[in-house]
Design a protein around this motif. Structure first.
Motif, PDB file in Angstrom:
ATOM      1  N   VAL A 173      73.895  87.802  30.605  1.00 29.89           N
ATOM      2  CA  VAL A 173      74.540  87.073  31.698  1.00 29.89           C
ATOM      3  C   VAL A 173      75.594  86.152  31.089  1.00 29.89           C
ATOM      4  O   VAL A 173      75.266  85.195  30.388  1.00 29.89           O
ATOM      5  CB  VAL A 173      73.517  86.251  32.501  1.00 29.89           C
ATOM      6  CG1 VAL A 173      74.229  85.364  33.524  1.00 29.89           C
ATOM      7  CG2 VAL A 173      72.523  87.169  33.194  1.00 29.89           C
ATOM      8  N   GLY A 174      76.862  86.478  31.335  1.00 31.03           N
ATOM      9  CA  GLY A 174      77.946  85.661  30.786  1.00 31.03           C
ATOM     10  C   GLY A 174      77.857  85.530  29.278  1.00 31.03           C
ATOM     11  O   GLY A 174      77.750  86.536  28.564  1.00 31.03           O
ATOM     12  N   LYS A 175      77.849  84.285  28.792  1.00 29.89           N
ATOM     13  CA  LYS A 175      77.785  84.036  27.354  1.00 29.89           C
ATOM     14  C   LYS A 175      76.379  83.687  26.895  1.00 29.89           C
ATOM     15  O   LYS A 175      76.207  83.036  25.863  1.00 29.89           O
ATOM     16  CB  LYS A 175      78.761  82.927  26.978  1.00 29.89           C
ATOM     17  CG  LYS A 175      80.222  83.314  27.162  1.00 29.89           C
ATOM     18  CD  LYS A 175      81.157  82.248  26.606  1.00 29.89           C
ATOM     19  CE  LYS A 175      82.616  82.677  26.748  1.00 29.89           C
ATOM     20  NZ  LYS A 175      83.549  81.682  26.164  1.00 29.89           N
ATOM     21  N   TYR A 185      82.388  89.674  28.047  1.00 28.10           N
ATOM     22  CA  TYR A 185      81.321  89.017  28.797  1.00 28.10           C
ATOM     23  C   TYR A 185      81.338  89.540  30.229  1.00 28.10           C
ATOM     24  O   TYR A 185      82.390  89.842  30.776  1.00 28.10           O
ATOM     25  CB  TYR A 185      81.517  87.497  28.782  1.00 28.10           C
ATOM     26  CG  TYR A 185      81.675  86.956  27.386  1.00 28.10           C
ATOM     27  CD1 TYR A 185      80.583  86.824  26.547  1.00 28.10           C
ATOM     28  CD2 TYR A 185      82.937  86.594  26.902  1.00 28.10           C
ATOM     29  CE1 TYR A 185      80.729  86.354  25.257  1.00 28.10           C
ATOM     30  CE2 TYR A 185      83.093  86.119  25.613  1.00 28.10           C
ATOM     31  CZ  TYR A 185      81.980  86.007  24.791  1.00 28.10           C
ATOM     32  OH  TYR A 185      82.126  85.545  23.511  1.00 28.10           O
ATOM     33  N   ASP A 187      80.075  89.061  34.310  1.00 27.28           N
ATOM     34  CA  ASP A 187      79.398  88.422  35.421  1.00 27.28           C
ATOM     35  C   ASP A 187      78.992  89.532  36.388  1.00 27.28           C
ATOM     36  O   ASP A 187      79.245  90.723  36.137  1.00 27.28           O
ATOM     37  CB  ASP A 187      80.269  87.354  36.096  1.00 27.28           C
ATOM     38  CG  ASP A 187      81.586  87.902  36.648  1.00 27.28           C
ATOM     39  OD1 ASP A 187      81.668  89.114  36.967  1.00 27.28           O
ATOM     40  OD2 ASP A 187      82.549  87.125  36.765  1.00 27.28           O
ATOM     41  N   PHE A 188      78.354  89.165  37.472  1.00 27.27           N
ATOM     42  CA  PHE A 188      77.843  90.141  38.433  1.00 27.27           C
ATOM     43  C   PHE A 188      78.946  91.091  38.910  1.00 27.27           C
ATOM     44  O   PHE A 188      78.770  92.314  38.968  1.00 27.27           O
ATOM     45  CB  PHE A 188      77.228  89.389  39.614  1.00 27.27           C
ATOM     46  CG  PHE A 188      76.612  90.257  40.662  1.00 27.27           C
ATOM     47  CD1 PHE A 188      75.273  90.603  40.602  1.00 27.27           C
ATOM     48  CD2 PHE A 188      77.372  90.734  41.728  1.00 27.27           C
ATOM     49  CE1 PHE A 188      74.697  91.405  41.586  1.00 27.27           C
ATOM     50  CE2 PHE A 188      76.805  91.533  42.710  1.00 27.27           C
ATOM     51  CZ  PHE A 188      75.472  91.869  42.632  1.00 27.27           C
ATOM     52  N   TYR A 189      80.115  90.534  39.226  1.00 26.25           N
ATOM     53  CA  TYR A 189      81.186  91.334  39.815  1.00 26.25           C
ATOM     54  C   TYR A 189      81.859  92.238  38.781  1.00 26.25           C
ATOM     55  O   TYR A 189      82.196  93.390  39.076  1.00 26.25           O
ATOM     56  CB  TYR A 189      82.215  90.415  40.486  1.00 26.25           C
ATOM     57  CG  TYR A 189      81.609  89.619  41.611  1.00 26.25           C
ATOM     58  CD1 TYR A 189      81.321  90.218  42.839  1.00 26.25           C
ATOM     59  CD2 TYR A 189      81.263  88.281  41.433  1.00 26.25           C
ATOM     60  CE1 TYR A 189      80.731  89.502  43.876  1.00 26.25           C
ATOM     61  CE2 TYR A 189      80.669  87.557  42.465  1.00 26.25           C
ATOM     62  CZ  TYR A 189      80.409  88.173  43.678  1.00 26.25           C
ATOM     63  OH  TYR A 189      79.813  87.472  44.690  1.00 26.25           O
ATOM     64  N   LYS A 190      82.046  91.744  37.570  1.00 20.94           N
ATOM     65  CA  LYS A 190      82.668  92.573  36.531  1.00 20.94           C
ATOM     66  C   LYS A 190      81.793  93.765  36.187  1.00 20.94           C
ATOM     67  O   LYS A 190      82.306  94.865  35.937  1.00 20.94           O
ATOM     68  CB  LYS A 190      82.938  91.732  35.284  1.00 20.94           C
ATOM     69  CG  LYS A 190      84.102  90.773  35.419  1.00 20.94           C
ATOM     70  CD  LYS A 190      84.352  90.028  34.121  1.00 20.94           C
ATOM     71  CE  LYS A 190      85.548  89.085  34.247  1.00 20.94           C
ATOM     72  NZ  LYS A 190      85.785  88.318  33.007  1.00 20.94           N
ATOM     73  N   ARG A 206      69.139  90.247  38.086  1.00 20.30           N
ATOM     74  CA  ARG A 206      68.952  89.463  36.873  1.00 20.30           C
ATOM     75  C   ARG A 206      67.499  89.566  36.477  1.00 20.30           C
ATOM     76  O   ARG A 206      66.606  89.487  37.333  1.00 20.30           O
ATOM     77  CB  ARG A 206      69.336  88.004  37.096  1.00 20.30           C
ATOM     78  CG  ARG A 206      70.825  87.796  37.210  1.00 20.30           C
ATOM     79  CD  ARG A 206      71.182  86.365  37.549  1.00 20.30           C
ATOM     80  NE  ARG A 206      70.762  85.433  36.513  1.00 20.30           N
ATOM     81  CZ  ARG A 206      71.300  84.217  36.352  1.00 20.30           C
ATOM     82  NH1 ARG A 206      72.264  83.808  37.145  1.00 20.30           N
ATOM     83  NH2 ARG A 206      70.870  83.423  35.402  1.00 20.30           N
ATOM     84  N   TYR A 220      71.695  90.739  33.013  1.00 21.59           N
ATOM     85  CA  TYR A 220      71.944  91.547  34.190  1.00 21.59           C
ATOM     86  C   TYR A 220      71.415  92.937  33.895  1.00 21.59           C
ATOM     87  O   TYR A 220      71.641  93.488  32.806  1.00 21.59           O
ATOM     88  CB  TYR A 220      73.430  91.648  34.493  1.00 21.59           C
ATOM     89  CG  TYR A 220      74.037  90.409  35.097  1.00 21.59           C
ATOM     90  CD1 TYR A 220      73.544  89.875  36.289  1.00 21.59           C
ATOM     91  CD2 TYR A 220      75.123  89.779  34.487  1.00 21.59           C
ATOM     92  CE1 TYR A 220      74.107  88.747  36.842  1.00 21.59           C
ATOM     93  CE2 TYR A 220      75.701  88.644  35.053  1.00 21.59           C
ATOM     94  CZ  TYR A 220      75.180  88.133  36.223  1.00 21.59           C
ATOM     95  OH  TYR A 220      75.743  87.011  36.777  1.00 21.59           O
TER      96      TYR A 220
END
Length: 226
Positions: A173-175, A185, A187-190, A206, A220
């Motif tokens: 999740v992210g970093k 990195y 996020d949910f949308y990427k 998650r 994720y």
């Protein structure tokens, strides 16, 4: 798990020192031979953080997630199989297991750990050396953030998955627990945007085990049924 996280930080410092890595851009410019050398030197092996025996006796939460979702029978492909621990557990569920990773020494360790499996040297974001519609299960746990061409990797994973088969992948999740070989990195949308061109339906959630040190390893998880 806390000790594993501390070990991971030491492991990253060793990696940067050995390869002369200063930032992510250095990793992005590495060629396949450099990645292979890193693996053959053992710097990315799970054995640095948790021995094979520990991984199969006390599976991490992301392994449990895969094992709960994996159903049916047939062949499974673990991309980024490392020391073969997930392949071992899937084999115990009755799957014919195949693992894909880079580095001859690493794959030799897989053969030692899982003699029933088949392990192949290949890069995750290049053409997977199997025909289309070949695997009932395809897994890639914390691999997408490492590869130079994640779109190609997703395209290939979907291609080799059988109709009705299941693809399962995780990313930080992210970093979360960042390290120098993370090239991007999510996020949910990427993560959703990465899969949308190749599959019609997927689920993203998650995962972490509440109330334990595993909460530090937030992931994720994406589940695709072809």
């Amino acid at each position: 798990m806390v000790d594993e996280m501390k070990g991971e930080k030491r492991h990253m410092a060793e990696l940067k020192s050995m390869m002369g890595i200063k930032d992510v851009r250095s990793m992005q410019s590495m060629n396949n031979e450099q990645w292979e050398r890193m693996y053959d030197d053992g710097m990315l092996s799970l054995e640095k953080l948790a021995p094979f025996e520990h991984q199969i006796e006390t599976p991490p939460y992301r392994f449990k997630w895969v094992l709960e979702k994996a159903s049916g029978e047939g062949k499974s492909l673990d991309i980024g199989c490392n020391n073969g621990s997930l392949a071992y557990l899937l084999n115990k569920k009755g799957f014919e297991v195949i693992g894909l990773d880079v580095g001859d020494k690493l794959l030799a360790k897989c053969v030692e750990n899982v003699p029933e499996g088949k392990f192949i040297k290949a890069f995750a974001d290049q053409e997977i050396p199997f025909p289309s519609n070949h695997f009932q299960i395809v897994t890639a746990l914390e691999v997408l953030e490492h590869v130079q061409n994640p779109e190609k990797m997703v395209q290939e994973m979907v291609r080799v998955l059988k109709p009705g088969g299941k693809l399962m992948a995780t990313v930080p999740v992210g970093k979360a627990y960042d390290c120098p070989q993370h090239l991007r990195y999510f996020d949910f949308y990427k993560l959703g945007e990465l899969f949308e061109p190749f599959v019609d339906k997927f689920k993203i959630c998650r995962i972490y085990k509440s109330g334990t040190a595993d909460r530090e390893r937030k992931l994720y998880a994406i589940e695709v049924t072809k």
